[in-house]
Design a protein around this motif. Structure first.
Motif, PDB file in Angstrom:
ATOM      1  N   GLU A 245      17.764   1.794   3.792  1.00 33.67           N
ATOM      2  CA  GLU A 245      17.066   3.083   3.768  1.00 33.67           C
ATOM      3  C   GLU A 245      15.552   2.912   3.811  1.00 33.67           C
ATOM      4  O   GLU A 245      14.825   3.770   4.308  1.00 33.67           O
ATOM      5  CB  GLU A 245      17.467   3.914   2.531  1.00 33.67           C
ATOM      6  N   HIS A 246      15.063   1.782   3.325  1.00 31.12           N
ATOM      7  CA  HIS A 246      13.622   1.532   3.344  1.00 31.12           C
ATOM      8  C   HIS A 246      13.118   1.240   4.760  1.00 31.12           C
ATOM      9  O   HIS A 246      11.982   1.569   5.089  1.00 31.12           O
ATOM     10  CB  HIS A 246      13.257   0.397   2.379  1.00 31.12           C
TER      11      HIS A 246
ATOM     12  N   LEU B 165       6.920   4.529  -0.684  1.00 31.75           N
ATOM     13  CA  LEU B 165       8.015   3.571  -0.638  1.00 31.75           C
ATOM     14  C   LEU B 165       8.334   3.172  -2.070  1.00 31.75           C
ATOM     15  O   LEU B 165       7.426   2.811  -2.818  1.00 31.75           O
ATOM     16  CB  LEU B 165       7.555   2.358   0.187  1.00 31.75           C
ATOM     17  N   ARG B 166       9.606   3.257  -2.436  1.00 27.28           N
ATOM     18  CA  ARG B 166      10.002   2.964  -3.811  1.00 27.28           C
ATOM     19  C   ARG B 166      11.119   1.915  -3.832  1.00 27.28           C
ATOM     20  O   ARG B 166      12.296   2.261  -3.839  1.00 27.28           O
ATOM     21  CB  ARG B 166      10.464   4.243  -4.495  1.00 27.28           C
ATOM     22  N   PRO B 167      10.730   0.655  -3.842  1.00 24.32           N
ATOM     23  CA  PRO B 167      11.753  -0.394  -3.856  1.00 24.32           C
ATOM     24  C   PRO B 167      12.376  -0.544  -5.242  1.00 24.32           C
ATOM     25  O   PRO B 167      11.798  -0.126  -6.255  1.00 24.32           O
ATOM     26  CB  PRO B 167      10.964  -1.651  -3.502  1.00 24.32           C
ATOM     27  N   GLY B 168      13.544  -1.155  -5.240  1.00 21.02           N
ATOM     28  CA  GLY B 168      14.134  -1.562  -6.503  1.00 21.02           C
ATOM     29  C   GLY B 168      13.446  -2.842  -6.956  1.00 21.02           C
ATOM     30  O   GLY B 168      12.591  -3.383  -6.258  1.00 21.02           O
TER      31      GLY B 168
ATOM     32  N   ALA C  94      15.527  -8.583 -11.830  1.00 15.57           N
ATOM     33  CA  ALA C  94      15.210  -8.870 -13.227  1.00 15.57           C
ATOM     34  C   ALA C  94      13.901  -9.646 -13.339  1.00 15.57           C
ATOM     35  O   ALA C  94      13.167  -9.507 -14.319  1.00 15.57           O
ATOM     36  CB  ALA C  94      16.349  -9.654 -13.880  1.00 15.57           C
ATOM     37  N   ALA C  95      13.590 -10.429 -12.309  1.00 19.93           N
ATOM     38  CA  ALA C  95      12.351 -11.213 -12.303  1.00 19.93           C
ATOM     39  C   ALA C  95      11.159 -10.399 -11.795  1.00 19.93           C
ATOM     40  O   ALA C  95      10.043 -10.904 -11.735  1.00 19.93           O
ATOM     41  CB  ALA C  95      12.537 -12.456 -11.440  1.00 19.93           C
ATOM     42  N   GLY C  96      11.401  -9.148 -11.409  1.00 14.98           N
ATOM     43  CA  GLY C  96      10.309  -8.283 -10.968  1.00 14.98           C
ATOM     44  C   GLY C  96      10.041  -8.286  -9.480  1.00 14.98           C
ATOM     45  O   GLY C  96       9.113  -7.622  -9.012  1.00 14.98           O
ATOM     46  N   TYR C  97      10.860  -9.005  -8.706  1.00 18.76           N
ATOM     47  CA  TYR C  97      10.678  -9.007  -7.248  1.00 18.76           C
ATOM     48  C   TYR C  97      11.134  -7.682  -6.654  1.00 18.76           C
ATOM     49  O   TYR C  97      12.112  -7.091  -7.113  1.00 18.76           O
ATOM     50  CB  TYR C  97      11.470 -10.147  -6.591  1.00 18.76           C
TER      51      TYR C  97
ATOM     52  N   TYR D 282       0.835  -1.200   0.000  1.00 23.54           N
ATOM     53  CA  TYR D 282       0.000   0.000   0.000  1.00 23.54           C
ATOM     54  C   TYR D 282       0.876   1.258   0.000  1.00 23.54           C
ATOM     55  O   TYR D 282       0.625   2.199  -0.746  1.00 23.54           O
ATOM     56  CB  TYR D 282      -0.944  -0.001   1.207  1.00 23.54           C
ATOM     57  N   TYR D 283       1.908   1.274   0.834  1.00 25.68           N
ATOM     58  CA  TYR D 283       2.832   2.420   0.852  1.00 25.68           C
ATOM     59  C   TYR D 283       3.458   2.610  -0.530  1.00 25.68           C
ATOM     60  O   TYR D 283       3.620   3.738  -0.991  1.00 25.68           O
ATOM     61  CB  TYR D 283       3.943   2.216   1.871  1.00 25.68           C
ATOM     62  N   GLU D 284       3.796   1.518  -1.166  1.00 26.88           N
ATOM     63  CA  GLU D 284       4.370   1.598  -2.514  1.00 26.88           C
ATOM     64  C   GLU D 284       3.341   2.165  -3.499  1.00 26.88           C
ATOM     65  O   GLU D 284       3.653   3.040  -4.301  1.00 26.88           O
ATOM     66  CB  GLU D 284       4.829   0.218  -2.973  1.00 26.88           C
TER      67      GLU D 284
END
Length: 121
Positions: free
Chosen positions: A41-42, A26-29, A32-35, A19-21
């Motif tokens: 820092e998160h 929240l902006r995770p990396g 290549a598989a999309g995980y 939800y935060y994303e």
């Protein structure tokens, strides 16, 4: 770290982290598989989000101010000049809501008292 580890380290559910994303907080990396991939820092970002939510701020406001918040001992502090005015406006909004809730509580108390008098008669 993956989302499950971030959830465990922060005490926040994976659903809440997603939800935060979704809200842009929240902006995770991504692998290549999309995980989702999170860094240290998160963990700090989630801590700050939780503090601001506990202060009564909504996620839209948090999205605006989060980049400017800095640690100042026990509290977060606005690191940008214009944030103090925005936070004061939010506090006034909360004060207004508290006053409204007091009025609602008073009305409900009156109804309860009237009901008790009616059932006692």
């Amino acid at each position: 770290m993956r989302i499950g580890e971030l959830a465990a380290r922060t005490g926040v559910s994976t659903r809440t982290l997603r939800y935060y994303e979704e809200k842009g907080l929240l902006r995770p990396g991504r692998t290549a598989a999309g995980y989702r991939v999170y860094g240290e820092e998160h963990v700090e970002t989630v801590r700050r989000i939780r503090i601001l939510l506990a202060a009564g701020l909504g996620t839209d406001v948090i999205g605006e101010i989060l980049p400017c918040m800095v640690d100042e001992g026990e509290y977060l502090a606005p690191g940008c000049d214009d944030l103090v005015a925005l936070l004061e406006a939010e506090r006034r909004r909360i004060d207004d809501r508290i006053a409204e809730l007091r009025d609602v509580r008073s009305a409900l108390t009156g109804i309860i008292r009237a009901g008790k008098r009616l059932s006692a008669a």
